[in-house]
Scaffold this active site. Structure first.
Site, PDB file in Angstrom:
ATOM      1  N   GLU A 127      53.171  40.746  31.610  1.00 56.40           N
ATOM      2  CA  GLU A 127      54.116  41.355  30.675  1.00 56.40           C
ATOM      3  C   GLU A 127      53.437  42.416  29.794  1.00 56.40           C
ATOM      4  O   GLU A 127      53.335  42.257  28.574  1.00 56.40           O
ATOM      5  CB  GLU A 127      54.792  40.291  29.812  1.00 56.40           C
TER       6      GLU A 127
ATOM      7  N   GLU B  12      59.221  34.740  36.389  1.00 54.93           N
ATOM      8  CA  GLU B  12      59.344  33.644  35.419  1.00 54.93           C
ATOM      9  C   GLU B  12      60.795  33.503  34.983  1.00 54.93           C
ATOM     10  O   GLU B  12      61.471  34.509  34.741  1.00 54.93           O
ATOM     11  CB  GLU B  12      58.574  33.964  34.125  1.00 54.93           C
TER      12      GLU B  12
HETATM   13  C1  GAL Z   1      56.737  35.061  28.908  1.00 49.30           C
HETATM   14  C2  GAL Z   1      55.254  35.023  29.209  1.00 49.30           C
HETATM   15  C3  GAL Z   1      54.763  33.626  29.516  1.00 49.30           C
HETATM   16  C4  GAL Z   1      55.328  32.663  28.500  1.00 49.30           C
HETATM   17  C5  GAL Z   1      56.826  32.752  28.507  1.00 49.30           C
HETATM   18  C6  GAL Z   1      57.496  31.805  27.536  1.00 49.30           C
HETATM   19  O1  GAL Z   1      57.047  36.135  28.109  1.00 49.30           O
HETATM   20  O2  GAL Z   1      54.934  35.849  30.296  1.00 49.30           O
HETATM   21  O3  GAL Z   1      53.363  33.618  29.492  1.00 49.30           O
HETATM   22  O4  GAL Z   1      54.837  33.011  27.238  1.00 49.30           O
HETATM   23  O5  GAL Z   1      57.217  34.037  28.144  1.00 49.30           O
HETATM   24  O6  GAL Z   1      58.893  31.948  27.554  1.00 49.30           O
END
Ligand code: GAL
Length: 642
Positions: A146, A303
């Site tokens: 990110e 994710e």
């Molecule tokens: C994303 C990030 C992850 C974790 C996640 C939590 O932004 O890439 O490492 O922090 O959010 O929701």
């Protein structure tokens, strides 16, 4: 992309004793996991002291994956420099607009323009790539994590010098820059390049051109960091694709179009925002954006969450079945991989209250049962992999325009371009029509309808692009306060919207922001915004009580250009969007009751899958264009082949 649906999540084994790892991998297999992201935040353990590398433990992680038939999105760990970095090089830590240098102790603690950061990041990248270049578990490079999530803009002296270099490469001369920034205003004329600063805190409003260029420069700096790592990886591992996880639709500091152009495959992260009334529609926006960024090809959901996150004011757990509906909605909209943050819920650290595939409570849980069931279901859907979503409609979206409109001195602060784009997208979602997002200068051929909800800034070529689309027979609908300024945020003179007065057959002499709703002759209403507009060649389709135009249509070439001079309420907007969809002959793949999402993915050879996702508490009947119907139970989803 694989010929199966990739399924898994971020695996952070370093947070656990090694005895846990075998169990992790056994449970992954039980849940149908075939892909994990590893090493994302491992820098401090891979390089515990500067220049001292320890790969022994990570070799065992990678070997365990290979032995279990689980592929790795192998991360370069550069999103979180270790404490030794901030300790040794405090000058490489980020500085905010007030001049405050931030400390190490969290993540993304670096200035994107820092040569020291770049050197250390490339060194650890080279070490990782050299070590694992031939490893059988390596499937994809997960570069960084990110980009810009926490350090999108740095205002330090190093960044100031890099900003000046960027400006010199974009402007032929200092005079050209002064002209673009309108620096005659408020005595801001620059006599030397060295006088130019990042838009640090000032007594009053910043210069809009300076602010906009700094946003562009800052985004470019992050893309450059990605490209530097990717080029090194390409050299060392030609043939292994690389990506970085974007935050498409959620985080607007990085220009996703510019990033996507450099990725071998687009991947993105999406989290539901609990405060939104229908967060699954926001999910659809993000998924449509990811697909569009990848040129319509399948993309990877890197994710999302199995249940609650830990960073909202109230972190709502997902209802039974919601995880599956969310995952299938991403799949429906073109994802070939469904992954989560993270595999095992952390015991300690800042994200210990974030859900995971394997919760704190273990396997006897709703989350685990749903995770395992989803793994089995996706394994049965491998025929979907590689298929595409064909959209007849596109929504124009541009980061430069969003950034320019972010300047605090606007006629009204109540027009939010991102929320407006999402609202128009939601109207299409409710009509069952899947749309792409497109850059204003992108290829619009192949679309029947192009929506322009809020494009305050448009370049000359972007303006001509929309005109060409309509001339060739396309239909467009343009929202208020679009086409107003050029690429330097300078007003297009002679009556608004300067970029598209001829196309729309309308000229606007003055904006009238509203402090309440305004009624329209049609019975609908507008809010926040109105304009004193005159139809020059357009036909007026709706008016204010004063008789002035609220909705117009102009025939142009072989197509038509509609214009709205107010921010319509949701129902009125749905009506106008239904009318332009009908005119453009854009139709849903099936008819369904409200709240039921229908999307089709097709292979070139004609094999296809209709996804029907019921977000309501009532059973629903979905009827395809051929007249076949299926019932989708309340809260259920069905994937129908053919
Ligand atoms: C994303 C990030 C992850 C974790 C996640 C939590 O932004 O890439 O490492 O922090 O959010 O929701």
């Amino acid at each position: 992309m694989p010929d199966v649906i990739a399924y898994g999540g971020d695996w952070n084994p370093e947070q656990w004793p090694e005895e846990t790892w075998e169990q992790d991998v056994a449970l992954m297999r039980e849940a149908g996991v075939n892909r994990v992201s590893v090493g994302v935040f491992s820098w401090a353990l891979l390089e515990p002291a500067e220049g001292v590398f320890d790969f022994g433990w990570f070799d065992r992680v990678m070997d365990l994956l290979a032995a279990s038939g689980i592929a790795a999105n192998l991360a370069t760990p550069t999103a979180s420099p270790p404490p030794w970095f901030g300790d040794a090089y405090p000058e490489a830590l980020p500085v905010d607009s007030g001049g405050r240098r931030l400390h190490h102790g969290s993540r993304q603690g670096f200035c994107p323009s820092s040569p020291i950061y770049r050197e250390k990041a490339l060194r650890v990248t080279e070490q990782v790539a050299t070590r694992y270049r031939d490893h059988p578990a390596l499937a994809l490079w997960h570069v960084h994590n990110e980009y810009g999530c926490h350090n999108a803009r740095c205002y330090c002296d190093t960044s100031a010098a890099a900003f000046r270099a960027w400006l010199r490469s974009h402007y032929a001369s200092l005079e050209a820059l002064n002209d673009a920034w309108g620096s005659a205003f408020w005595s801001q004329h620059y006599g030397e390049w060295a006088q130019i600063l990042p838009p640090r805190d000032t007594p009053s409003l910043p210069n809009p051109g300076q602010q906009l260029d700094f946003r562009r420069f800052s985004s470019d700096a992050l893309v450059e960091l990605y490209v530097a790592e990717r080029d090194l990886l390409r050299e060392l591992t030609p043939g292994v694709p690389a990506t970085t996880n974007l935050m498409a639709g959620a985080h607007w500091d990085m220009d996703c179009w510019a990033f996507a152009a450099e990725l071998d495959v687009v991947s993105t992260d999406h989290y539901l925002i609990g405060a939104r009334a229908e967060p699954h529609i926001d999910l659809a926006f993000a998924a449509d954006y990811a697909r569009s960024l990848n040129g319509g090809r399948p993309w990877l959901l890197m994710e999302h969450s199995t249940s609650a996150v830990n960073w909202q004011p109230r972190n709502r757990a997902k209802a039974p079945g919601e995880l599956r509906r969310n995952s299938l909605a991403h799949l429906a909209r073109g994802a070939d991989g469904i992954m989560f943050f993270q595999w095992r819920a952390s015991r300690a650290g800042a994200e210990k209250w974030h859900s995971a595939m394997l919760p704190h409570a273990g396997v006897n849980t709703k989350v685990w049962r749903e995770v395992s069931a989803l793994g089995a279901e996706l394994a049965g859907l491998s025929e979907v992999a590689g298929s595409r979503v064909k959209a007849d409609v596109a929504i124009l979206i541009d980061h430069s325009s969003v950034w320019a409109q972010d300047h605090p001195a606007q006629p009204s602060s109540e027009l939010d371009p991102v929320e407006e784009a999402k609202r128009w997208h939601a109207a299409l979602w409710r009509a069952g029509i899947t749309c792409d997002l497109a850059h204003p200068e992108g290829d619009l051929t192949g679309y029947r309808l192009v929506l322009v909800p809020a494009l305050y800034l448009v370049s000359d070529s972007g303006a001509a692009n929309l005109e060409g689309f309509v001339r060739a027979g396309g239909v467009t609908l343009v929202g208020p306060y679009s086409g107003i300024v050029d690429e330097h945020d300078r007003v297009r003179l002679g009556g608004y919207p300067g970029a598209w007065r001829d196309l729309l057959g309308v000229t606007v002499e003055e904006f009238f922001p509203l402090d309440g709703p305004i009624r329209l002759a049609s019975g609908g209403s507008g809010s926040a915004w109105s304009e004193v507009a005159h139809a020059t060649s357009a036909k007026v389709l709706d008016t204010y009580a004063t008789g002035e135009p609220a909705w117009t249509r102009n025939a142009w070439g072989d197509g038509a250009a509609h214009y709205l001079t107010t921010r319509l309420d949701d129902d009125a907007l749905a009506g106008v969007i239904a009318a332009v969809c009908a005119e453009a002959e854009a139709r849903p793949p099936a008819t369904s009751p409200p709240g039921v999402e229908v999307v089709r993915r097709s292979h070139p050879d004609g094999r296809s899958h209709l996804f029907a996702i019921n977000h309501t508490a009532e059973d629903a009947v979905v009827t395809s264009a051929s007249g076949a119907s299926v019932t989708v139970a309340a809260g259920d989803a069905r994937v129908i082949a053919g």
